[in-house]
Scaffold this active site. Structure first.
Site, PDB file in Angstrom:
ATOM      1  CB  SER A  72      -0.903   0.007   1.240  1.00 41.31           C
ATOM      2  OG  SER A  72      -1.562   1.261   1.397  1.00 41.31           O
ATOM      3  CE1 TYR A 122      -4.387  -2.513   5.196  1.00 43.71           C
ATOM      4  CE2 TYR A 122      -3.516  -0.332   4.658  1.00 43.71           C
ATOM      5  CZ  TYR A 122      -4.041  -1.549   4.263  1.00 43.71           C
ATOM      6  OH  TYR A 122      -4.223  -1.805   2.919  1.00 43.71           O
ATOM      7  CE  LYS A 151      -1.567  -3.901   3.093  1.00 44.33           C
ATOM      8  NZ  LYS A 151      -1.675  -5.094   2.226  1.00 44.33           N
TER       9      LYS A 151
END
Length: 253
Positions: A144, A157, A161
């Site tokens: 991401s 999160y 990533k």
């Protein structure tokens, strides 16, 4: 568009019944690959398989929770039935909690890293026996833009990533002597159910667009073409790269 670059290849794409994963599975199949699609819910798997099969594409669907070893093994067993495995696309990710990184609960942190990082590691590790038999083994992780530029409300999160970027680099170095490439794709803001909080509310959408020089929200197809390139012979000299597809959003660690 080249439509036959992946004829004779077999691909596994996790979390591939909607959004970016579905678009990737569809693109790989359109370019000739036999594709195994998967998701945690049988209903979603059946719907995706039916939709792709109606296009005349070579697709098999399986229920798979990537955090479960026995489910991952089913993917590889199915690939063996189809003649082996050439392409692994690890796309599954979760984000059970919104908030700054140090506000994340321990349970959410563990779940995020179990699915977003550990399952990608395990999929790659467990795929190796099959990929080593392929003449063109490919591992592609879906990371991401948040791995480069952390989103404040996607704290843990984002860190998971970033970790995928490191896994990509390390695995690429290890497997390069064997001719297996390892790369990651780092999407920006893409129109999917997963990113609805960033795209469906008008204020949030405007805030997102303000960070995107191309001034549009990305579509899943914007990601799928890059995956198809990396999976093809044309991408055979690319490895250890984290490729950003973000409409020009800032991306630097």
């Amino acid at each position: 568009m080249a439509m036959n670059r992946l004829v004779g290849k077999t691909a596994i794409v996790t979390a591939s019944t909607d959004g970016i994963g579905f678009a990737i599975a569809q693109r790989l199949a359109r370019e000739g690959a036999k594709v195994i699609v998967s998701s945690r819910k049988l209903k979603n798997v059946e719907e995706a398989q039916q939709k792709l099969s109606q296009e005349g594409l070579l697709v098999t669907g399986l229920v798979c929770h990537v955090g479960k070893r026995e489910d991952r093994q089913k993917l590889f067993t199915e690939a063996e039935k189809l003649g082996g495995l050439d392409i692994l696309v690890s796309n599954a990710a979760v984000n059970p909690e919104v908030g700054a990184v140090l506000d994340c609960s321990e349970s959410s942190w563990d779940k995020i890293f179990d699915i977003n990082l550990k399952s990608s590691f395990m999929l790659a590790k467990e795929a190796l026996p099959l990929l080593r038999k392929s003449k063109a083994g490919r591992i592609i992780f879906i990371s991401s833009i948040a791995g480069f530029q952390p989103f404040e409300l996607l704290g843990a999160y984002s860190v998971s990533k970033t970790s995928l970027l490191g896994l990509t680099k390390a695995a690429a170095q290890q497997l390069a002597p064997e001719g297996i490439t390892v790369n990651s794709i780092c999407p920006g803001v893409i129109q999917t159910n997963f990113s609805a909080a960033l795209t469906e509310n008008e204020a949030a959408k405007e805030a997102s667009l303000s960070m995107i020089p191309l001034k549009r929200i990305g579509q899943p197809r914007d990601v799928s073409g890059a995956v198809a390139f990396l999976a093809s012979d044309e991408g055979s000299y690319v490895t250890g790269e984290n490729i950003v597809i973000s409409g020009g959003m800032q991306s630097r660690l």
